[in-house]
Design a protein around this motif. Structure first.
Motif, PDB file in Angstrom:
ATOM      1  N   THR A 382      24.515  -6.952 -12.858  1.00  0.00           N
ATOM      2  CA  THR A 382      23.148  -6.572 -12.499  1.00  0.00           C
ATOM      3  C   THR A 382      23.088  -5.803 -11.189  1.00  0.00           C
ATOM      4  OG1 THR A 382      22.246  -8.484 -13.681  1.00  0.00           O
ATOM      5  CG2 THR A 382      20.843  -7.466 -12.016  1.00  0.00           C
ATOM      6  N   GLN A 383      23.858  -6.211 -10.209  1.00  0.00           N
ATOM      7  CA  GLN A 383      23.828  -5.530  -8.919  1.00  0.00           C
ATOM      8  C   GLN A 383      24.291  -4.072  -9.052  1.00  0.00           C
ATOM      9  OE1 GLN A 383      26.007  -7.580  -5.858  1.00  0.00           O
ATOM     10  NE2 GLN A 383      25.436  -6.131  -4.240  1.00  0.00           N
ATOM     11  N   LYS A 384      25.343  -3.855  -9.799  1.00  0.00           N
ATOM     12  CA  LYS A 384      25.850  -2.497  -9.997  1.00  0.00           C
ATOM     13  C   LYS A 384      24.857  -1.659 -10.813  1.00  0.00           C
ATOM     14  CE  LYS A 384      29.055   0.743  -9.954  1.00  0.00           C
ATOM     15  NZ  LYS A 384      29.446   1.435  -8.717  1.00  0.00           N
ATOM     16  N   ILE A 385      24.259  -2.267 -11.839  1.00  0.00           N
ATOM     17  CA  ILE A 385      23.287  -1.532 -12.660  1.00  0.00           C
ATOM     18  C   ILE A 385      22.037  -1.198 -11.854  1.00  0.00           C
ATOM     19  CG2 ILE A 385      21.818  -1.649 -14.717  1.00  0.00           C
ATOM     20  CD1 ILE A 385      24.743  -1.251 -15.355  1.00  0.00           C
ATOM     21  N   GLU A 386      21.659  -2.068 -10.936  1.00  0.00           N
ATOM     22  CA  GLU A 386      20.513  -1.764 -10.064  1.00  0.00           C
ATOM     23  C   GLU A 386      20.805  -0.542  -9.204  1.00  0.00           C
ATOM     24  OE1 GLU A 386      19.820  -5.369  -7.954  1.00  0.00           O
ATOM     25  OE2 GLU A 386      18.478  -6.199  -9.483  1.00  0.00           O
ATOM     26  N   SER A 387      22.040  -0.433  -8.738  1.00  0.00           N
ATOM     27  CA  SER A 387      22.439   0.738  -7.948  1.00  0.00           C
ATOM     28  C   SER A 387      22.420   2.006  -8.812  1.00  0.00           C
ATOM     29  CB  SER A 387      23.846   0.515  -7.375  1.00  0.00           C
ATOM     30  OG  SER A 387      24.303   1.657  -6.697  1.00  0.00           O
ATOM     31  N   ILE A 388      22.923   1.907 -10.042  1.00  0.00           N
ATOM     32  CA  ILE A 388      22.894   3.041 -10.973  1.00  0.00           C
ATOM     33  C   ILE A 388      21.447   3.410 -11.301  1.00  0.00           C
ATOM     34  CG2 ILE A 388      23.476   3.795 -13.315  1.00  0.00           C
ATOM     35  CD1 ILE A 388      25.997   2.078 -13.118  1.00  0.00           C
ATOM     36  N   ASN A 389      20.606   2.409 -11.493  1.00  0.00           N
ATOM     37  CA  ASN A 389      19.194   2.667 -11.790  1.00  0.00           C
ATOM     38  C   ASN A 389      18.521   3.428 -10.667  1.00  0.00           C
ATOM     39  OD1 ASN A 389      16.553   1.970 -13.309  1.00  0.00           O
ATOM     40  ND2 ASN A 389      16.169   1.190 -11.255  1.00  0.00           N
ATOM     41  N   SER A 390      18.858   3.083  -9.435  1.00  0.00           N
ATOM     42  CA  SER A 390      18.294   3.801  -8.279  1.00  0.00           C
ATOM     43  C   SER A 390      18.702   5.279  -8.306  1.00  0.00           C
ATOM     44  CB  SER A 390      18.782   3.137  -6.992  1.00  0.00           C
ATOM     45  OG  SER A 390      18.294   3.824  -5.862  1.00  0.00           O
ATOM     46  N   ASP A 391      19.976   5.536  -8.613  1.00  0.00           N
ATOM     47  CA  ASP A 391      20.452   6.922  -8.699  1.00  0.00           C
ATOM     48  C   ASP A 391      19.766   7.674  -9.847  1.00  0.00           C
ATOM     49  OD1 ASP A 391      22.133   6.363  -6.610  1.00  0.00           O
ATOM     50  OD2 ASP A 391      23.949   6.181  -7.847  1.00  0.00           O
ATOM     51  N   LEU A 392      19.620   6.995 -11.000  1.00  0.00           N
ATOM     52  CA  LEU A 392      18.996   7.635 -12.156  1.00  0.00           C
ATOM     53  C   LEU A 392      17.524   7.923 -11.898  1.00  0.00           C
ATOM     54  CD1 LEU A 392      20.563   5.655 -15.152  1.00  0.00           C
ATOM     55  CD2 LEU A 392      21.256   7.862 -14.207  1.00  0.00           C
ATOM     56  N   THR A 393      16.854   7.008 -11.223  1.00  0.00           N
ATOM     57  CA  THR A 393      15.441   7.231 -10.884  1.00  0.00           C
ATOM     58  C   THR A 393      15.282   8.482 -10.039  1.00  0.00           C
ATOM     59  OG1 THR A 393      14.951   4.863 -10.979  1.00  0.00           O
ATOM     60  CG2 THR A 393      13.435   6.250  -9.731  1.00  0.00           C
ATOM     61  N   SER A 394      16.148   8.615  -9.052  1.00  0.00           N
ATOM     62  CA  SER A 394      16.114   9.806  -8.191  1.00  0.00           C
ATOM     63  C   SER A 394      16.442  11.067  -8.989  1.00  0.00           C
ATOM     64  CB  SER A 394      17.107   9.631  -7.037  1.00  0.00           C
ATOM     65  OG  SER A 394      17.162  10.792  -6.244  1.00  0.00           O
ATOM     66  N   LEU A 395      17.451  10.973  -9.835  1.00  0.00           N
ATOM     67  CA  LEU A 395      17.862  12.124 -10.661  1.00  0.00           C
ATOM     68  C   LEU A 395      16.745  12.556 -11.601  1.00  0.00           C
ATOM     69  CD1 LEU A 395      20.146  14.010 -11.763  1.00  0.00           C
ATOM     70  CD2 LEU A 395      20.695  12.160 -13.369  1.00  0.00           C
ATOM     71  N   TRP A 396      16.159  11.611 -12.303  1.00  0.00           N
ATOM     72  CA  TRP A 396      15.143  11.933 -13.316  1.00  0.00           C
ATOM     73  C   TRP A 396      13.829  12.401 -12.698  1.00  0.00           C
ATOM     74  CZ3 TRP A 396      16.250   6.850 -16.484  1.00  0.00           C
ATOM     75  CH2 TRP A 396      17.488   7.003 -17.136  1.00  0.00           C
ATOM     76  N   THR A 397      13.393  11.753 -11.653  1.00  0.00           N
ATOM     77  CA  THR A 397      12.134  12.166 -11.022  1.00  0.00           C
ATOM     78  C   THR A 397      12.274  13.533 -10.350  1.00  0.00           C
ATOM     79  OG1 THR A 397      12.736  10.838  -9.077  1.00  0.00           O
ATOM     80  CG2 THR A 397      11.247   9.831 -10.676  1.00  0.00           C
ATOM     81  N   THR A 398      13.458  13.820  -9.823  1.00  0.00           N
ATOM     82  CA  THR A 398      13.704  15.148  -9.231  1.00  0.00           C
ATOM     83  C   THR A 398      13.672  16.210 -10.343  1.00  0.00           C
ATOM     84  OG1 THR A 398      15.078  14.203  -7.483  1.00  0.00           O
ATOM     85  CG2 THR A 398      15.307  16.567  -7.914  1.00  0.00           C
ATOM     86  N   LYS A 399      14.232  15.856 -11.469  1.00  0.00           N
ATOM     87  CA  LYS A 399      14.246  16.780 -12.620  1.00  0.00           C
ATOM     88  C   LYS A 399      12.825  17.104 -13.064  1.00  0.00           C
ATOM     89  CE  LYS A 399      16.867  18.815 -15.827  1.00  0.00           C
ATOM     90  NZ  LYS A 399      17.931  19.781 -15.512  1.00  0.00           N
ATOM     91  N   ILE A 400      11.950  16.100 -13.049  1.00  0.00           N
ATOM     92  CA  ILE A 400      10.568  16.292 -13.461  1.00  0.00           C
ATOM     93  C   ILE A 400       9.837  17.221 -12.497  1.00  0.00           C
ATOM     94  CG2 ILE A 400       8.360  15.124 -13.820  1.00  0.00           C
ATOM     95  CD1 ILE A 400       9.984  12.651 -14.655  1.00  0.00           C
ATOM     96  N   SER A 401      10.050  16.994 -11.194  1.00  0.00           N
ATOM     97  CA  SER A 401       9.322  17.778 -10.193  1.00  0.00           C
ATOM     98  C   SER A 401       9.691  19.246 -10.233  1.00  0.00           C
ATOM     99  CB  SER A 401       9.594  17.211  -8.800  1.00  0.00           C
ATOM    100  OG  SER A 401      10.990  17.321  -8.481  1.00  0.00           O
TER     101      SER A 401
END
Length: 402
Positions: A382-401
């Motif tokens: 879970t800790q590692k996936i939370e870190s990956i989720n943070s990176d993906l959130t940044s990646l995806w929201t940047t892509k949207i903008s």
């Protein structure tokens, strides 16, 4: 029907009489002429009444037909309106959703990864989803036990006949396991002479569920988060998982893929902002596979197909090497070197073996200009996936903008 026959008989008699009397009329008998005229008038009257009756029936049928047409039209309009509203809602939903493809071969951990991402972002699983997941997991566990026992001699099968009888007689879905069967499963799991059978299967999280079988097997037990992220889900079709990240709706579209079916995923490339490709370290490090391809051949071929496809040149690609924990715990240096003869590094270190497998995929990127984010993890970490989720959130929201 009787009235119609009576009318037709009356008309027939009138015509017949008219024909007979017409001969007399021609001979000049005026008394017969009067009779003929009266009969002709009577026949005409009957024909008129029949005509009026037919017109009334036609009018009535026409009226009924128009009424039916009106009802059908109203029903059709209501159906059209319902379908229109449904299509409109679907359009509005799709218009506002960001689509992410989660791909990988069977057993790569797509469902576990998605469940983790949804949970981290605040999704609450419904009672129906929890019951369905529990039923699938109990079926998965019992199928494994059955497989192990079928590989044993008759004496062992007789020893654990309660398990085999329950599997063969109990109708699916499984919502509970009786206490006497639970005890038999627990005894089988702790049977030292069967440990090698279980270890050879290398099934993720099997120990977790068998250690807790007396709890999970109860009818009123509800799966917890730690259970959900370890559930084995045999996904045979396309699944869509809706969630929100920072108020933005995302649709994680998951499907099992293979080289034979790779062209079927092309239709999902449209409007996709990112592709997450999961690789099972356990699968690609073995020589098992389908047909002439090993799991490594199959997975590498699919990855090559994706990164070179012109329709997703602008989409971000995330490569996740999954099941790291299971790979390390079951790592055999001699077996790995036997599967990969050109591997000459320190075979005693499983991390070096992971780096070797990872480099096989990185070589595919040398011919492209793609930037791929790469992670090595376990979906239950879970800790590692939370870190990956943070990176993906940044990646995806940047892509949207953009």
């Amino acid at each position: 029907m009787e009235r119609r026959k009576s009318l037709m008989r009356l008309i027939g008699e009138g015509i017949s009489a008219s024909i007979q009397d017409s001969t007399i009329f021609k001979s000049g008998s005026f008394s017969n002429k009067d009779k003929l005229e009266k009969k002709i008038q009577a026949s005409a009257s009957v024909s008129s009444r029949l005509s009026d009756s037919a017109d009334e029936k036609r009018s009535s049928i026409t009226s009924i037909g128009m009424s039916i047409s009106s009802v059908l039209k109203i029903k059709g309009d209501e159906k059209d309106e319902t379908e229109y509203l449904k299509d409109k809602q679907e359009y509005e939903r799709n218009k506002n959703e960001m689509k992410v493809l989660v791909l990988g071969t069977s057993g790569s951990g797509k469902t576990t990864f998605i469940n983790q991402i949804r949970r981290i972002n605040g999704y609450t699983f419904t009672p129906v989803e929890l019951q369905h997941a529990k039923s699938n997991q109990l079926y998965h566990i019992l199928s494994i036990l059955e497989l192990v026992l079928f590989g044993c001699d008759d004496e062992v099968q007789q020893e654990y006949t309660q398990i085999l009888s329950f599997v063969s007689q109990q109708p699916k879905p499984y919502l509970e396991i009786p206490s006497h069967v639970q005890k038999s499963i627990k005894r089988m799991w702790n049977d030292l002479k069967l440990k090698d059978h279980f270890n050879r299967l290398k099934i993720p999280n099997l120990d977790y569920f068998l250690d807790r079988i007396e709890l999970i097997g109860q009818l009123d037990y509800v799966l917890q988060n730690d259970d959900l992220i370890r559930i084995k889900s045999n996904t045979s079709g396309i699944t869509e998982s809706i969630m929100k990240i920072q108020s933005q709706s995302f649709n994680l579209i998951s499907m099992p893929i293979s080289l034979n079916l790779k062209k079927q995923i092309v239709k999902y490339f449209d409007d996709t902002i990112s592709i997450v490709f999961l690789v099972s370290l356990i699968s690609i490090s073995s020589l098992l596979g389908v047909g002439s391809n090993t799991c490594l051949d199959e997975t590498l071929g699919l990855f090559r197909y994706l990164i070179h496809h012109r329709l997703i040149e602008q989409q971000s690609v995330v490569l996740i090497f999954n099941q790291y924990d299971l790979f390390v715990s079951s790592y055999s240096a001699l077996e790995f070197q036997g599967n990969f003869p050109d591997f000459h590094s320190d075979i005693s270190d499983p991390q070096i073996a992971v780096d070797y497998l990872k480099d096989l995929f990185m070589k595919e990127l040398n011919e492209t200009h793609r930037v791929v984010q790469v992670y090595v993890t376990s979906s239950i970490d879970t800790q590692k996936i939370e870190s990956i989720n943070s990176d993906l959130t940044s990646l995806w929201t940047t892509k949207i903008s953009h």
